[in-house]
Design a protein around this motif. Structure first.
Motif, PDB file in Angstrom:
ATOM      1  N   MET A  95     -10.815  25.132  25.524  1.00 48.65           N
ATOM      2  CA  MET A  95     -10.555  26.410  25.260  1.00 48.65           C
ATOM      3  C   MET A  95      -8.974  26.877  24.547  1.00 48.65           C
ATOM      4  O   MET A  95      -8.278  25.681  24.904  1.00 48.65           O
ATOM      5  CB  MET A  95     -10.865  27.829  25.654  1.00 48.65           C
ATOM      6  N   ARG A  96      -9.304  27.751  23.477  1.00 49.55           N
ATOM      7  CA  ARG A  96      -7.873  28.002  23.330  1.00 49.55           C
ATOM      8  C   ARG A  96      -7.298  29.197  22.944  1.00 49.55           C
ATOM      9  O   ARG A  96      -7.836  30.163  22.504  1.00 49.55           O
ATOM     10  CB  ARG A  96      -7.860  27.389  20.930  1.00 49.55           C
ATOM     11  N   ILE A  97      -6.128  29.173  23.337  1.00 46.22           N
ATOM     12  CA  ILE A  97      -5.853  31.163  23.219  1.00 46.22           C
ATOM     13  C   ILE A  97      -4.704  31.267  22.476  1.00 46.22           C
ATOM     14  O   ILE A  97      -4.137  30.116  22.181  1.00 46.22           O
ATOM     15  CB  ILE A  97      -5.576  31.384  24.873  1.00 46.22           C
ATOM     16  N   LYS A  98      -4.379  32.249  22.299  1.00 46.20           N
ATOM     17  CA  LYS A  98      -3.025  32.859  21.576  1.00 46.20           C
ATOM     18  C   LYS A  98      -3.216  33.765  22.417  1.00 46.20           C
ATOM     19  O   LYS A  98      -3.638  35.079  22.612  1.00 46.20           O
ATOM     20  CB  LYS A  98      -3.814  32.916  19.634  1.00 46.20           C
ATOM     21  N   ILE A  99      -0.755  33.146  22.573  1.00 45.41           N
ATOM     22  CA  ILE A  99      -0.367  34.443  23.337  1.00 45.41           C
ATOM     23  C   ILE A  99       0.579  35.920  22.132  1.00 45.41           C
ATOM     24  O   ILE A  99       0.597  34.992  21.451  1.00 45.41           O
ATOM     25  CB  ILE A  99       0.526  34.025  23.770  1.00 45.41           C
ATOM     26  N   THR A 100      -0.329  36.422  21.983  1.00 46.29           N
ATOM     27  CA  THR A 100       0.418  37.183  20.939  1.00 46.29           C
ATOM     28  C   THR A 100       1.692  37.750  20.635  1.00 46.29           C
ATOM     29  O   THR A 100       2.346  38.270  19.766  1.00 46.29           O
ATOM     30  CB  THR A 100      -0.324  38.419  20.889  1.00 46.29           C
ATOM     31  N   LYS A 101       2.552  37.636  22.367  1.00 43.70           N
ATOM     32  CA  LYS A 101       4.011  37.991  22.109  1.00 43.70           C
ATOM     33  C   LYS A 101       4.563  36.961  23.264  1.00 43.70           C
ATOM     34  O   LYS A 101       4.091  36.483  24.520  1.00 43.70           O
ATOM     35  CB  LYS A 101       4.333  39.338  22.562  1.00 43.70           C
ATOM     36  N   SER A 102       5.763  36.892  23.227  1.00 38.66           N
ATOM     37  CA  SER A 102       6.225  35.606  24.101  1.00 38.66           C
ATOM     38  C   SER A 102       5.894  36.254  25.713  1.00 38.66           C
ATOM     39  O   SER A 102       6.766  37.596  25.279  1.00 38.66           O
ATOM     40  CB  SER A 102       7.787  35.326  23.931  1.00 38.66           C
ATOM     41  N   LEU A 103       5.840  35.767  26.278  1.00 43.56           N
ATOM     42  CA  LEU A 103       5.701  36.187  27.292  1.00 43.56           C
ATOM     43  C   LEU A 103       6.474  35.001  28.684  1.00 43.56           C
ATOM     44  O   LEU A 103       6.721  34.180  28.404  1.00 43.56           O
ATOM     45  CB  LEU A 103       4.456  35.598  28.202  1.00 43.56           C
ATOM     46  N   TYR A 163      -2.324  27.793  22.201  1.00 44.19           N
ATOM     47  CA  TYR A 163      -2.940  27.266  23.083  1.00 44.19           C
ATOM     48  C   TYR A 163      -3.525  26.271  23.980  1.00 44.19           C
ATOM     49  O   TYR A 163      -4.630  27.168  24.076  1.00 44.19           O
ATOM     50  CB  TYR A 163      -1.714  28.266  24.886  1.00 44.19           C
ATOM     51  N   VAL A 164      -3.657  25.393  24.822  1.00 44.64           N
ATOM     52  CA  VAL A 164      -4.797  25.128  25.345  1.00 44.64           C
ATOM     53  C   VAL A 164      -5.123  25.634  26.240  1.00 44.64           C
ATOM     54  O   VAL A 164      -4.599  26.041  27.761  1.00 44.64           O
ATOM     55  CB  VAL A 164      -4.767  23.226  25.570  1.00 44.64           C
ATOM     56  N   ALA A 165      -6.568  25.864  27.490  1.00 47.30           N
ATOM     57  CA  ALA A 165      -6.866  26.550  28.565  1.00 47.30           C
ATOM     58  C   ALA A 165      -7.321  26.385  29.074  1.00 47.30           C
ATOM     59  O   ALA A 165      -8.982  25.176  28.123  1.00 47.30           O
ATOM     60  CB  ALA A 165      -6.904  28.243  28.401  1.00 47.30           C
ATOM     61  N   ASN A 166      -7.184  25.269  30.526  1.00 48.97           N
ATOM     62  CA  ASN A 166      -8.819  24.784  31.052  1.00 48.97           C
ATOM     63  C   ASN A 166      -9.210  25.406  32.218  1.00 48.97           C
ATOM     64  O   ASN A 166      -8.474  26.614  32.720  1.00 48.97           O
ATOM     65  CB  ASN A 166      -8.555  23.448  31.112  1.00 48.97           C
ATOM     66  N   LEU A 167     -10.271  24.700  32.441  1.00 48.32           N
ATOM     67  CA  LEU A 167     -11.276  25.940  33.380  1.00 48.32           C
ATOM     68  C   LEU A 167     -11.125  24.350  34.651  1.00 48.32           C
ATOM     69  O   LEU A 167     -10.683  23.578  34.374  1.00 48.32           O
ATOM     70  CB  LEU A 167     -12.632  25.669  33.784  1.00 48.32           C
ATOM     71  N   ARG A 212     -11.934  26.459  40.358  1.00 47.56           N
ATOM     72  CA  ARG A 212     -11.781  27.997  39.320  1.00 47.56           C
ATOM     73  C   ARG A 212     -10.768  29.182  39.375  1.00 47.56           C
ATOM     74  O   ARG A 212     -10.498  30.569  39.191  1.00 47.56           O
ATOM     75  CB  ARG A 212     -13.172  28.752  40.369  1.00 47.56           C
ATOM     76  N   LYS A 213      -9.600  28.420  38.460  1.00 47.65           N
ATOM     77  CA  LYS A 213      -8.567  28.724  37.947  1.00 47.65           C
ATOM     78  C   LYS A 213      -8.804  28.214  37.140  1.00 47.65           C
ATOM     79  O   LYS A 213      -9.333  27.799  36.196  1.00 47.65           O
ATOM     80  CB  LYS A 213      -7.251  28.666  38.262  1.00 47.65           C
ATOM     81  N   ILE A 214      -8.136  29.073  35.884  1.00 54.01           N
ATOM     82  CA  ILE A 214      -7.685  28.790  34.125  1.00 54.01           C
ATOM     83  C   ILE A 214      -6.592  28.450  33.635  1.00 54.01           C
ATOM     84  O   ILE A 214      -5.130  29.431  34.494  1.00 54.01           O
ATOM     85  CB  ILE A 214      -8.665  30.544  32.921  1.00 54.01           C
ATOM     86  N   GLU A 215      -5.813  27.466  33.310  1.00 55.36           N
ATOM     87  CA  GLU A 215      -4.631  26.552  33.654  1.00 55.36           C
ATOM     88  C   GLU A 215      -4.375  27.055  31.760  1.00 55.36           C
ATOM     89  O   GLU A 215      -4.865  26.407  31.138  1.00 55.36           O
ATOM     90  CB  GLU A 215      -4.637  25.394  33.859  1.00 55.36           C
ATOM     91  N   VAL A 216      -3.091  27.443  31.836  1.00 52.73           N
ATOM     92  CA  VAL A 216      -2.811  27.632  29.708  1.00 52.73           C
ATOM     93  C   VAL A 216      -1.490  26.118  30.618  1.00 52.73           C
ATOM     94  O   VAL A 216      -0.471  26.900  30.766  1.00 52.73           O
ATOM     95  CB  VAL A 216      -2.241  28.991  29.888  1.00 52.73           C
ATOM     96  N   ILE A 217      -1.578  25.701  28.822  1.00 55.04           N
ATOM     97  CA  ILE A 217      -0.578  24.442  28.758  1.00 55.04           C
ATOM     98  C   ILE A 217       0.948  25.113  27.991  1.00 55.04           C
ATOM     99  O   ILE A 217      -0.556  25.283  26.750  1.00 55.04           O
ATOM    100  CB  ILE A 217      -1.093  23.395  28.642  1.00 55.04           C
ATOM    101  N   ASN A 218       1.094  24.634  28.066  1.00 60.29           N
ATOM    102  CA  ASN A 218       2.105  24.811  26.663  1.00 60.29           C
ATOM    103  C   ASN A 218       2.854  23.288  27.108  1.00 60.29           C
ATOM    104  O   ASN A 218       2.187  22.891  27.081  1.00 60.29           O
ATOM    105  CB  ASN A 218       3.793  26.112  26.971  1.00 60.29           C
ATOM    106  N   VAL A 244      -5.219  35.688  23.441  1.00 58.26           N
ATOM    107  CA  VAL A 244      -6.935  36.223  22.959  1.00 58.26           C
ATOM    108  C   VAL A 244      -7.734  34.952  22.352  1.00 58.26           C
ATOM    109  O   VAL A 244      -6.683  33.662  22.504  1.00 58.26           O
ATOM    110  CB  VAL A 244      -5.968  36.774  20.874  1.00 58.26           C
ATOM    111  N   VAL A 245      -8.625  34.768  22.831  1.00 60.72           N
ATOM    112  CA  VAL A 245      -9.581  33.556  22.711  1.00 60.72           C
ATOM    113  C   VAL A 245     -10.243  33.149  21.507  1.00 60.72           C
ATOM    114  O   VAL A 245     -10.057  34.063  20.923  1.00 60.72           O
ATOM    115  CB  VAL A 245     -10.649  33.639  23.859  1.00 60.72           C
ATOM    116  N   VAL A 246      -9.398  31.771  20.819  1.00 61.63           N
ATOM    117  CA  VAL A 246      -9.314  32.304  19.622  1.00 61.63           C
ATOM    118  C   VAL A 246     -10.630  30.379  19.510  1.00 61.63           C
ATOM    119  O   VAL A 246     -10.804  30.964  18.110  1.00 61.63           O
ATOM    120  CB  VAL A 246      -7.968  31.147  19.431  1.00 61.63           C
ATOM    121  N   GLU A 247     -10.645  30.236  20.543  1.00 65.28           N
ATOM    122  CA  GLU A 247     -12.189  28.766  20.769  1.00 65.28           C
ATOM    123  C   GLU A 247     -12.744  29.304  21.902  1.00 65.28           C
ATOM    124  O   GLU A 247     -10.928  28.882  22.691  1.00 65.28           O
ATOM    125  CB  GLU A 247     -11.583  27.746  20.062  1.00 65.28           C
ATOM    126  N   ALA A 248     -13.803  28.969  22.471  1.00 68.60           N
ATOM    127  CA  ALA A 248     -13.963  29.070  23.518  1.00 68.60           C
ATOM    128  C   ALA A 248     -14.935  27.314  23.883  1.00 68.60           C
ATOM    129  O   ALA A 248     -15.148  26.712  22.873  1.00 68.60           O
ATOM    130  CB  ALA A 248     -15.521  29.441  24.057  1.00 68.60           C
TER     131      ALA A 248
END
Length: 72
Positions: free
Chosen positions: A1-9, A31-35, A39-45, A68-72
């Motif tokens: 899945m792809r997510i968008k981070i809306t503000k720097s975190l 960013y790419v996000a994987n399961l 059962r965790k979601i990893e967000v990879i930079n 924001v989930v851009v693509e599931a």
């Protein structure tokens, strides 16, 4: 899945599954996000740094508008 981070975190992160680092900057963007198998979601930079979230933590970030989930 792809997510968008809306503000720097600044998030707790890991480098290549081997070393925990206290904090890493995830700038605003997509960013790419994987399961993961545990059962965790990893967000990879782009620097091979990843942040792990439980489903409830991820859902909280989405409901707060940080992710924001851009693509599931």
């Amino acid at each position: 899945m792809r997510i968008k981070i809306t503000k720097s975190l600044v998030l707790n992160a890991q480098i290549l599954d081997t070393e925990n680092i206290p904090e890493a900057l995830f700038p605003e963007g997509e960013y790419v996000a994987n399961l993961t198998p545990d059962r965790k979601i990893e967000v990879i930079n782009t620097k091979k740094i990843k942040a792990l979230f439980s489903f409830s933590q991820f859902r909280d970030k989405v409901s707060q508008g940080d992710f924001v989930v851009v693509e599931a």
